[in-house]
Scaffold this motif. Sequence first.
Motif, short mmCIF file in Angstrom:
data_model
loop_
_atom_site.label_atom_id
_atom_site.label_comp_id
_atom_site.label_asym_id
_atom_site.label_seq_id
_atom_site.Cartn_x
_atom_site.Cartn_y
_atom_site.Cartn_z
N GLN A 24 0.83 -1.20 0.00
CA GLN A 24 0.00 0.00 0.00
C GLN A 24 0.87 1.26 0.00
O GLN A 24 0.58 2.22 -0.72
CB GLN A 24 -0.92 0.00 1.23
CG GLN A 24 -1.86 1.19 1.27
CD GLN A 24 -2.71 1.18 2.53
OE1 GLN A 24 -2.73 0.22 3.29
NE2 GLN A 24 -3.44 2.28 2.76
N TYR A 27 2.21 1.88 -3.57
CA TYR A 27 1.22 2.49 -4.46
C TYR A 27 0.98 3.95 -4.08
O TYR A 27 0.86 4.83 -4.95
CB TYR A 27 -0.09 1.71 -4.42
CG TYR A 27 -0.15 0.55 -5.37
CD1 TYR A 27 -0.17 0.74 -6.75
CD2 TYR A 27 -0.20 -0.77 -4.90
CE1 TYR A 27 -0.24 -0.33 -7.63
CE2 TYR A 27 -0.28 -1.84 -5.77
CZ TYR A 27 -0.30 -1.62 -7.14
OH TYR A 27 -0.36 -2.68 -8.01
N TYR A 31 1.65 6.96 -6.73
CA TYR A 31 0.47 7.69 -7.21
C TYR A 31 0.13 8.91 -6.35
O TYR A 31 -0.98 9.43 -6.44
CB TYR A 31 -0.72 6.74 -7.29
CG TYR A 31 -0.66 5.84 -8.50
CD1 TYR A 31 -1.12 6.27 -9.74
CD2 TYR A 31 -0.10 4.56 -8.41
CE1 TYR A 31 -1.05 5.46 -10.86
CE2 TYR A 31 -0.02 3.73 -9.53
CZ TYR A 31 -0.50 4.19 -10.75
OH TYR A 31 -0.42 3.38 -11.87
N TYR A 50 -4.02 3.01 -9.80
CA TYR A 50 -4.33 2.80 -8.39
C TYR A 50 -5.39 3.81 -7.96
O TYR A 50 -5.25 5.01 -8.20
CB TYR A 50 -3.06 2.95 -7.57
CG TYR A 50 -3.24 2.92 -6.07
CD1 TYR A 50 -3.76 1.79 -5.42
CD2 TYR A 50 -2.87 4.01 -5.28
CE1 TYR A 50 -3.90 1.75 -4.05
CE2 TYR A 50 -3.00 3.98 -3.90
CZ TYR A 50 -3.52 2.85 -3.30
OH TYR A 50 -3.66 2.82 -1.93
N LEU A 65 -6.89 -3.11 -1.91
CA LEU A 65 -6.33 -2.16 -2.86
C LEU A 65 -7.26 -2.12 -4.06
O LEU A 65 -7.64 -3.17 -4.60
CB LEU A 65 -4.93 -2.59 -3.30
CG LEU A 65 -3.87 -2.71 -2.21
CD1 LEU A 65 -2.60 -3.35 -2.78
CD2 LEU A 65 -3.55 -1.35 -1.61
N LEU A 67 -7.70 -1.34 -7.83
CA LEU A 67 -6.77 -1.25 -8.96
C LEU A 67 -7.51 -1.36 -10.30
O LEU A 67 -8.61 -1.93 -10.38
CB LEU A 67 -5.72 -2.36 -8.88
CG LEU A 67 -4.87 -2.41 -7.61
CD1 LEU A 67 -4.12 -3.74 -7.54
CD2 LEU A 67 -3.89 -1.24 -7.59
#
Length: 356
Positions: A24, A27, A31, A50, A65, A67
């Motif tokens: 996490q 990502y 992002y 993401y 998550l 995605l």
Amino acid sequence: GILQHPDGTVLKQLQPPPRGPREQEFYNKVYDSNCCDSVLLELREYLPKYFGVWSPPTAPNDTYLKLEDVTRKFNKPCIMDVKIGQKSYDPYASAEKIQQQVSKYPLMEEIGFLVLGMRVYHVSSDSYETQNQHYGRSLTKETVKEGISKFFHNGYCLRKDAIAASIRKVEKILEWFEGQEQLNFYASSLLFVYEGSCQAMTVRLSDVTLAEKRGVPKGLLSGGDILEYNNNIHVINATENGKIEASVSKGLSKFYALHKKAYSKRPHSQLSLKVEALEQDVWKSSTCIAQEHLNGNVLPQLEKVFCHMPAELKETPAVEVRMIDFAHVFPSNTKDEGYIYGLKNLITVLQNILDN
């Protein structure tokens, strides 16, 4: 596993600490809306998009998550998961964990990648063939090329267009790795996806390009029946009653014209070839082939035209290659040599499949 969200994204449940929070965090870093690191901004091109985390209303403590579904745009997605790198354990793994990972695939360090699974659509049977991680672990140095080529074979022929497009995408990822020294990836994978449906296969042919490639006078391409494939097999002729018969007397231009005519008379035929004259003499053709409509030597002739056309004459096929699985990504100040080694070896294998 991976769950589908109604909005078209996929949900990957967060793994237990430290793996889940580490993925996490990765990502979130890549992002981050305030990110101005050119290395990370480019990396976004090679990852699924993401969309933060999500929890179901009935289980607010379960975290997922959210995605991009990389397969969403495909009609019949063929999917392969390949773990990349010489080590599938991170620098902080215990001796027991290292031994466990090495024993799963002792050749990982030498080969640099491991096929974790694949799902391939076979046009001939309108069904999928699936291979799990045991298949990948059974591959040796001598059989890994054959093992991966299985992913690109649709039951009729080898999809060289998809291989060529995959190589180009892996090479772009390799370029990124060659230029960055801030992250090292362990037990991370590449997800390969290509369109398996024959309806989506398109071939782009240009009169000029074909004239140059085949050495045929350009004047004969637009008005005559002289256009030939380079092995002098002139493909097929469609009769009025819908049967298909092999012919050595018809050129590709005649082939297209006859099938355009046949298509208009047989709108429900399972073998259809629809051709439109586009601007600048660029033609596109699409075909869907049902086995019961093929006889004689038509099948291998079709393969030569639609599956073994030189890559430079093909329209770019629908292919995606994305990096996934980031539970073992760590800061670094050196190039990720293990990942680079795996990418180079994988490119070599794919290139060998394409060349041979």
